[in-house]
Motif scaffolding. Structure first.
Motif, short mmCIF file in Angstrom:
data_model
loop_
_atom_site.label_atom_id
_atom_site.label_comp_id
_atom_site.label_asym_id
_atom_site.label_seq_id
_atom_site.Cartn_x
_atom_site.Cartn_y
_atom_site.Cartn_z
N MET A 91 5.49 -7.46 17.01
CA MET A 91 5.53 -8.65 16.17
C MET A 91 4.14 -9.26 16.02
O MET A 91 3.82 -9.83 14.96
N THR A 92 3.31 -9.15 17.05
CA THR A 92 1.92 -9.62 16.93
C THR A 92 1.21 -8.84 15.84
O THR A 92 0.47 -9.41 15.02
N PHE A 93 1.43 -7.53 15.82
CA PHE A 93 0.83 -6.66 14.80
C PHE A 93 1.37 -6.99 13.41
O PHE A 93 0.62 -7.12 12.44
N PHE A 96 0.38 -11.26 12.68
CA PHE A 96 -1.01 -11.68 12.55
C PHE A 96 -1.88 -10.69 11.76
O PHE A 96 -2.85 -11.09 11.13
N ASP A 97 -1.54 -9.40 11.83
CA ASP A 97 -2.33 -8.41 11.09
C ASP A 97 -1.86 -8.26 9.65
O ASP A 97 -2.66 -7.93 8.77
N HIS A 98 -0.55 -8.47 9.41
CA HIS A 98 -0.01 -8.19 8.07
C HIS A 98 0.84 -9.32 7.49
O HIS A 98 1.37 -9.17 6.39
N PHE A 100 3.78 -10.37 7.92
CA PHE A 100 5.14 -9.94 7.61
C PHE A 100 5.26 -9.17 6.30
O PHE A 100 6.33 -9.09 5.72
N ASP A 101 4.15 -8.60 5.85
CA ASP A 101 4.19 -7.71 4.68
C ASP A 101 4.54 -6.32 5.20
O ASP A 101 3.68 -5.56 5.63
N VAL A 102 5.83 -5.99 5.13
CA VAL A 102 6.33 -4.74 5.72
C VAL A 102 5.71 -3.52 5.03
O VAL A 102 5.37 -2.52 5.69
N GLN A 103 5.57 -3.58 3.73
CA GLN A 103 5.00 -2.45 2.99
C GLN A 103 3.57 -2.16 3.44
O GLN A 103 3.20 -1.01 3.68
N GLU A 104 2.76 -3.20 3.57
CA GLU A 104 1.38 -3.02 4.03
C GLU A 104 1.34 -2.55 5.48
O GLU A 104 0.49 -1.75 5.87
N MET A 105 2.28 -3.07 6.27
CA MET A 105 2.36 -2.66 7.67
C MET A 105 2.66 -1.17 7.79
O MET A 105 2.02 -0.45 8.56
N LEU A 106 3.60 -0.68 6.98
CA LEU A 106 3.95 0.74 7.01
C LEU A 106 2.79 1.62 6.54
O LEU A 106 2.59 2.72 7.06
N LYS A 107 2.03 1.13 5.56
CA LYS A 107 0.84 1.87 5.12
C LYS A 107 -0.15 2.02 6.26
O LYS A 107 -0.75 3.07 6.46
N ASP A 108 -0.31 0.94 7.02
CA ASP A 108 -1.22 0.96 8.16
C ASP A 108 -0.71 1.91 9.24
O ASP A 108 -1.49 2.63 9.88
#
Length: 202
Positions: A91-93, A96-98, A100-108
């Motif tokens: 959840m920190t990732f 704070f990193d994205h 809650f943009d799941v699409q961008e998180m999955l790209k990362d």
């Protein structure tokens, strides 16, 4: 041999103590005592995920060596704390990193290998947490439940690999080597007893 009441008190004490790392992180963050709160929380939740994973895998060897069968009553709670701290780490990732943009998180996740293996380890923890209740054990049946929970033998190496690759950029391998050595020894101990049991049954 501990009585049922003593085991209950011990479980309560372990439950409270297991929350202490989180309370410390929250306190230091709220009181502004950290230079980089995000890095501290990310590192802290990741480290404590590994600490609790070591504790879970240490239960069986310690029980066999010491004869303290009451240790088995702590394993489920310790396992849930593995998931709890890994969830906070994730959840920190995500937060704070994205933001809650799941699409961008999955790209990362797909772009960076150390995040990929960490994410896989987290996803594999989910069915273990969901099936940790007595009701789920009865639904699955003892053997299927045991096979499912052997995913921990996949999760542990993935967690170490995630940690190793994360530290590779800083050329700091001390902690990954320590965690890897401890988890490796615990997994080998469990493998030894499994092989010994199979031979005795043959």
């Amino acid at each position: 041999m501990l009585s049922t009441k003593q085991v209950s008190w011990l479980k309560g004490a372990v439950f409270v103590l297991a929350l202490a790392p989180l309370l410390r992180m929250v306190y230091l963050t709220v009181t502004g005592q950290l230079v980089d709160p995000l890095e501290f929380i990310t590192r802290g939740t990741g480290d404590w995920t590994l600490y609790f994973l070591c504790m879970v895998l240490a239960v069986t060897p310690l029980r066999k060596l010491s004869g303290w069968n009451w240790l088995i009553k702590l394993r489920r709670m310790l396992g849930l704390y593995v998931f709890f701290y890994s969830f906070l780490h994730f959840m920190t990732f995500l937060w704070f990193d994205h933001f809650f943009d799941v699409q961008e998180m999955l790209k990362d996740v797909l772009k960076r290998p150390f995040i990929t293996v960490g994410f896989i380890a987290f996803v594999l923890l989910i069915p273990l947490a969901v099936t940790s209740t007595n009701g789920m054990i009865k639904r699955l049946g003892g053997k299927r439940w045991q096979w499912l929970h052997r995913l921990v033998y996949v999760i542990a190496p993935l967690a170490i690999l995630h940690f190793w690759w994360m530290k590779a950029g800083k050329h700091n391998f001390t902690q990954p080597i320590i965690f890897g050595s401890v988890l490796g020894a615990l997994l080998l101990a469990r493998l030894y007893w499994w092989v010994a049991t199979r031979r005795n049954m043959a």
